[in-house]
Design a protein around this motif. Structure first.
Motif, short mmCIF file in Angstrom:
data_model
loop_
_atom_site.label_atom_id
_atom_site.label_comp_id
_atom_site.label_asym_id
_atom_site.label_seq_id
_atom_site.Cartn_x
_atom_site.Cartn_y
_atom_site.Cartn_z
N LEU A 22 19.04 6.83 -28.23
CA LEU A 22 17.85 7.50 -28.74
C LEU A 22 17.06 6.60 -29.68
CD1 LEU A 22 18.66 11.24 -29.52
CD2 LEU A 22 17.44 10.25 -27.59
N ALA A 23 15.75 6.72 -29.60
CA ALA A 23 14.83 6.12 -30.56
C ALA A 23 13.80 7.18 -30.91
CB ALA A 23 14.16 4.88 -29.97
N PHE A 24 13.07 6.95 -31.98
CA PHE A 24 12.09 7.94 -32.43
C PHE A 24 10.75 7.26 -32.67
CE2 PHE A 24 9.90 10.45 -35.73
CZ PHE A 24 9.87 11.67 -35.09
N ASN A 25 9.67 7.86 -32.13
CA ASN A 25 8.33 7.34 -32.30
C ASN A 25 7.48 8.40 -33.00
OD1 ASN A 25 5.71 6.34 -32.10
ND2 ASN A 25 6.03 5.48 -30.06
N PRO A 26 7.16 8.20 -34.29
CA PRO A 26 6.40 9.23 -35.03
C PRO A 26 4.93 9.31 -34.64
CG PRO A 26 6.76 7.29 -36.40
CD PRO A 26 7.52 7.05 -35.12
N ASN A 53 14.15 16.78 -49.97
CA ASN A 53 15.48 16.17 -49.98
C ASN A 53 15.49 14.71 -49.50
OD1 ASN A 53 17.26 18.76 -50.43
ND2 ASN A 53 15.76 19.30 -48.86
N THR A 54 14.41 14.26 -48.90
CA THR A 54 14.25 12.88 -48.35
C THR A 54 15.17 12.59 -47.18
OG1 THR A 54 15.87 11.79 -49.83
CG2 THR A 54 13.57 12.04 -50.64
N THR A 55 16.07 13.49 -46.81
CA THR A 55 16.92 13.29 -45.63
C THR A 55 16.94 14.56 -44.79
OG1 THR A 55 18.94 13.97 -46.80
CG2 THR A 55 18.41 11.61 -46.77
N LEU A 56 17.11 14.39 -43.49
CA LEU A 56 17.18 15.52 -42.57
C LEU A 56 18.14 15.18 -41.44
CD1 LEU A 56 16.06 18.26 -41.46
CD2 LEU A 56 14.33 16.90 -40.24
N ASN A 57 19.13 16.05 -41.22
CA ASN A 57 20.11 15.85 -40.16
C ASN A 57 19.84 16.84 -39.03
OD1 ASN A 57 22.42 15.09 -38.69
ND2 ASN A 57 23.63 16.70 -39.66
N LEU A 58 19.55 16.31 -37.82
CA LEU A 58 19.36 17.14 -36.64
C LEU A 58 20.57 16.96 -35.73
CD1 LEU A 58 15.57 16.51 -35.87
CD2 LEU A 58 16.63 18.27 -37.29
N GLU A 59 21.32 18.02 -35.56
CA GLU A 59 22.59 17.95 -34.83
C GLU A 59 22.39 17.46 -33.40
OE1 GLU A 59 26.35 20.88 -33.65
OE2 GLU A 59 24.61 21.65 -34.72
N GLY A 60 23.17 16.45 -33.00
CA GLY A 60 23.10 15.91 -31.66
C GLY A 60 22.01 14.89 -31.46
N LEU A 61 21.10 14.78 -32.42
CA LEU A 61 19.98 13.84 -32.31
C LEU A 61 20.12 12.67 -33.28
CD1 LEU A 61 17.05 16.42 -32.01
CD2 LEU A 61 18.19 15.16 -30.16
N GLY A 62 20.30 12.96 -34.57
CA GLY A 62 20.48 11.89 -35.54
C GLY A 62 20.00 12.30 -36.91
N ASN A 63 19.87 11.31 -37.80
CA ASN A 63 19.49 11.55 -39.18
C ASN A 63 18.14 10.89 -39.48
OD1 ASN A 63 21.92 12.92 -39.92
ND2 ASN A 63 22.95 10.93 -39.96
N THR A 118 18.18 7.28 -37.66
CA THR A 118 19.49 6.76 -37.23
C THR A 118 20.02 7.69 -36.15
OG1 THR A 118 19.92 5.93 -39.47
CG2 THR A 118 21.80 6.10 -37.95
N PRO A 119 20.08 7.23 -34.88
CA PRO A 119 20.49 8.14 -33.78
C PRO A 119 21.96 8.49 -33.85
CG PRO A 119 20.24 5.90 -32.97
CD PRO A 119 19.78 5.87 -34.39
N SER A 120 22.28 9.62 -33.24
CA SER A 120 23.68 10.02 -33.13
C SER A 120 24.36 9.23 -32.02
CB SER A 120 23.78 11.52 -32.83
OG SER A 120 23.31 11.79 -31.52
N SER A 121 25.66 9.40 -31.88
CA SER A 121 26.42 8.67 -30.85
C SER A 121 26.41 9.39 -29.51
CB SER A 121 27.88 8.48 -31.30
OG SER A 121 28.48 9.74 -31.57
N GLN A 122 25.68 10.49 -29.41
CA GLN A 122 25.61 11.26 -28.16
C GLN A 122 25.04 10.41 -27.02
OE1 GLN A 122 26.39 14.69 -27.25
NE2 GLN A 122 26.03 13.73 -25.29
N ASN A 123 25.72 10.41 -25.87
CA ASN A 123 25.25 9.70 -24.68
C ASN A 123 24.46 10.67 -23.82
OD1 ASN A 123 24.79 8.15 -22.43
ND2 ASN A 123 26.91 7.61 -22.07
N TYR A 124 23.15 10.41 -23.64
CA TYR A 124 22.30 11.32 -22.89
C TYR A 124 22.12 10.89 -21.44
CZ TYR A 124 21.10 13.94 -27.04
OH TYR A 124 21.16 14.75 -28.15
N LEU A 125 22.91 9.93 -20.97
CA LEU A 125 22.87 9.56 -19.56
C LEU A 125 23.79 10.51 -18.80
CD1 LEU A 125 21.79 7.61 -17.44
CD2 LEU A 125 23.76 6.15 -17.86
#
Length: 295
Positions: free
Chosen positions: A48-52, A94-104, A116-123
């Motif tokens: 995973l990557a994130f593009n704001p 809080n300056t931080t946000l954790n989204l379960e299965g996606l990352g921080n 920071t992506p999670s270790s979940q494999n989406y393939l």
């Protein structure tokens, strides 16, 4: 609403999921990796990557929420907007946000987001596969062994000789060789087997695929009743052809957004006309939605 669950579900099927007014989660394919230092094989995966900067609504996430919860497109859009606002408020406090299965997510002093992506494999093909400890590593070269080359040469010599003796003229030999060689496959050498059988290939069946061209009209309006999005242009064209056979002559592939081709049943100059047309069709297209190019 657990919006992370719907995003994760879509990432198994799509390479990009846009959260309107927040950003896009992008799944990038990574091939299997071998780590020689510990003889570990890692399976293929989608990281995973994130593009704001990708915040414009493409309807994919809203349609997923609406379908899974049995609510209207407009209600699903309101639910997502409320959750996005909650995420933004949480990051401001809080300056931080954790989204379960996606990352921080973490917010810098310059109000920029770090992901920071999670270790979940989406393939999907590699779902559930774990790393493998290898005992031996075999390497191959893209070269044919001398014995394989010899067999190919030896197999064609009788054909050439037979063709020459049969016809007695050089020119027909070429046709004869082509006829004989078209159904011949060189035998596969197996040093561990006591005998090897030659395998003859069946005639190759040629399947012709007819890809219909996308019909373009002079004007494609800003409000479109979308009935499907497809990863391949051929699939989008097939969908348009089926819709036109059913009598929807205005159906067309209107645009490509990201990795997907969008098929519209019809386009309209105003949102009211598009919504009225969608209502007039009743439940014939329950997963359709109105896409606005102006919002």
């Amino acid at each position: 609403m657990n919006l992370e669950k719907y995003i994760s579900t879509l990432l198994f099927q799509h390479d990009c999921v846009i959260v309107p007014e927040f950003g896009a989660f992008i799944a990038q394919k990574v091939q299997s990796i071998y780590q020689p230092e510990n003889s570990i094989f890692l399976p293929p995966k989608k990281e995973l990557a994130f593009n704001p900067s990708l915040i414009k609504n493409d309807g994919l996430l809203i349609q997923e929420v609406a379908t899974k919860n049995g609510i209207s497109f407009e209600k699903a859009q309101e639910e997502i907007e409320s959750m996005v606002q909650f995420w933004k408020n949480h990051l401001n406090k809080n300056t931080t946000l954790n989204l379960e299965g996606l990352g921080n997510f973490s917010k810098t002093e310059n109000d920029q987001l770090n992901f920071t992506p999670s270790s979940q494999n989406y393939l999907l093909k590699s779902f559930g596969l774990d790393k493998v400890k290898g005992q031996y590593v075999l390497t191959t070269e893209n070269q044919e062994s001398s014995s394989a080359v010899w067999w190919k040469v030896a197999s064609i010599i009788p054909i050439l000789v037979g063709g020459y003796l049969y016809f007695g003229k050089p020119k027909p030999v070429t046709d004869f060789v082509n006829q004989q060689w078209s159904g011949f496959v060189s035998p596969i050498l197996n040093p561990d087997a006591s005998a090897t059988k030659a395998v003859f290939a069946e005639p190759i069946k040629v399947v012709e695929k007819q890809i219909s061209a996308v019909k373009e009209e002079a004007i494609i309006h800003d409000y479109q009743m979308i009935v499907g999005s497809f990863r391949k242009l051929e699939e989008a064209n097939n969908s348009v052809a089926k819709l036109q056979e059913k009598g929807f002559e205005a159906a067309k592939m209107t645009q490509k957004k990201g990795s997907f081709y969008y098929v519209a049943l019809q386009t309209f100059p105003t949102k009211e006309e598009a919504l009225e047309y969608r209502r007039s069709l009743g439940e014939e297209f329950p997963e359709s939605w109105v896409l606005s190019l102006k919002d």
